[in-house]
Design an enzyme around this catalytic site. Structure first.
Site, PDB file in Angstrom:
ATOM      1  N   THR A   1      58.421  42.278   5.459  1.00 19.30           N
ATOM      2  CA  THR A   1      58.489  43.579   6.254  1.00 19.30           C
ATOM      3  C   THR A   1      57.580  43.549   7.401  1.00 19.30           C
ATOM      4  O   THR A   1      56.387  43.574   7.196  1.00 19.30           O
ATOM      5  CB  THR A   1      57.912  44.571   5.476  1.00 19.30           C
ATOM      6  OG1 THR A   1      59.063  45.156   4.260  1.00 19.30           O
ATOM      7  CG2 THR A   1      58.120  46.017   6.276  1.00 19.30           C
TER       8      THR A   1
ATOM      9  N   LYS B   1      64.387  48.744   7.392  1.00 21.07           N
ATOM     10  CA  LYS B   1      63.371  48.903   6.531  1.00 21.07           C
ATOM     11  C   LYS B   1      62.240  49.743   7.025  1.00 21.07           C
ATOM     12  O   LYS B   1      61.637  50.657   5.964  1.00 21.07           O
ATOM     13  CB  LYS B   1      62.642  47.337   6.297  1.00 21.07           C
ATOM     14  CG  LYS B   1      61.475  47.562   5.136  1.00 21.07           C
ATOM     15  CD  LYS B   1      61.910  47.602   4.074  1.00 21.07           C
ATOM     16  CE  LYS B   1      60.538  47.503   2.887  1.00 21.07           C
ATOM     17  NZ  LYS B   1      60.072  46.227   2.791  1.00 21.07           N
TER      18      LYS B   1
ATOM     19  N   LYS C   1      50.263  49.057   6.417  1.00 21.38           N
ATOM     20  CA  LYS C   1      50.908  48.261   7.397  1.00 21.38           C
ATOM     21  C   LYS C   1      52.093  48.542   7.720  1.00 21.38           C
ATOM     22  O   LYS C   1      52.418  48.588   8.986  1.00 21.38           O
ATOM     23  CB  LYS C   1      50.951  46.620   7.111  1.00 21.38           C
ATOM     24  CG  LYS C   1      51.453  45.591   7.656  1.00 21.38           C
ATOM     25  CD  LYS C   1      52.855  45.197   7.503  1.00 21.38           C
ATOM     26  CE  LYS C   1      52.857  44.512   6.117  1.00 21.38           C
ATOM     27  NZ  LYS C   1      54.240  44.073   5.678  1.00 21.38           N
TER      28      LYS C   1
END
Length: 287
Positions: free
Chosen positions: A96, A171, A239
């Site tokens: 990701t 995502k 993150k």
């Protein structure tokens, strides 16, 4: 397509490597610490000492590392994936990561005679073990179609999202939705305890209706067992949320819920809890 290079054999990567081998692929692996992957080497994975060596003779290369800076490190430079994968190979980043970085990799790969796909996953460690990951792929449709047997070895819900970067953008949508869902589930739990409800009765009553979610059904039971082991680390969710918020700012979209949940998780990380699973958000409400 038979020979796969796999860069980054962590919690999820190890299970993904096993499933690729079960599907008949020859898998060469590289990760920073060999001692952590001796088990999959014993099961048939081929150890390579560098990224350069790991990709040199492969039909496709998969990376799943920690942060965008790690993606940059393994893709670019004279010892990276793009400079050393054979022409015509497929390079698949399943980290990701930044949608903008995915586009950079796609463009650089094209110049090098390679085919790049950004294909982040959802499903966590349990999905990786079961081979039921959701895979969100961006890039050329022809490249996606060519890599479908590789994806099918690791996942069940496999989706082509469009041009390069769109896998990462999708995502981001997933992580945005999870942020709200996990906060809502934790707040329901905190409220139930605060007013003296029997928590299990409350969960049984609302989790199959409109309030139901994967977070309510799967995460809250772990909280009730005081199980804060990471299926997905707080530090990695932070993150992801920061990436999503940055992309939203660039698109002039305001994500109020995401920003609030991000702030809660950042407070937990400041308290030294970044290595716990995302279900540890409940600890924010226990202070």
């Amino acid at each position: 397509m038979k020979k796969i290079g796999f860069i980054g054999v962590g919690i999820m990567g190890k299970s993904m490597v096993r499933n690729l081998m079960k599907a008949g692929f020859e898998v060469a692996i590289y990760t920073r610490t060999r001692a952590k992957v001796e088990d999959v080497i014993a099961e048939g994975a081929i150890w390579r000492d560098t990224v350069k060596d790991c990709v040199a003779d492969r039909d496709a290369v998969i990376s799943i590392v920690g942060y965008p800076k790690d993606v940059e490190e393994v893709y670019f430079g004279e010892n990276g994936i793009l400079a050393n994968a054979p022409k015509g190979a497929y390079v698949i980043d399943m980290t990701t990561s930044s949608p903008k970085l995915a586009v950079r990799i796609y463009e650089a790969a094209k110049e090098a005679g390679l085919y790049a796909i950004d294909a982040p996953v959802t499903g966590g460690d349990s999905g990786a073990k079961a081979g039921t990951l959701t895979i969100l792929a961006g890039g050329d449709k022809e490249a996606f179609d060519a890599c479908l047997p590789v994806f099918e070895a690791m996942g069940k819900n496999i989706n082509y999202e469009g041009e390069a970067g769109n896998g990462q953008h999708t995502k981001m949508c997933n992580q945005i939705a999870i942020a709200g869902a996990i906060a809502g589930a934790c707040e329901a739990l905190a409220y139930a305890k605060g007013v003296g409800l029997d928590v299990q009765t409350m969960l049984d009553s609302i989790s199959t209706g409109a309030a139901g979610s994967a977070q309510m059904s799967n995460v809250i039971p772990r909280i009730l067992k005081d199980d804060f082991n990471p299926g997905f680390f707080i530090k990695h969710f932070i993150k992801d949320m920061k990436l999503a918020d940055g992309e939203a700012v660039d698109a002039d979209v305001k994500l109020g819920t995401l920003e609030y949940v991000l702030g809660m998780y950042e407070k937990l990380e400041e308290d030294g809890l970044g290595e716990l699973g995302t279900q540890a958000l409940i600890k924010y409400y226990q202070k």
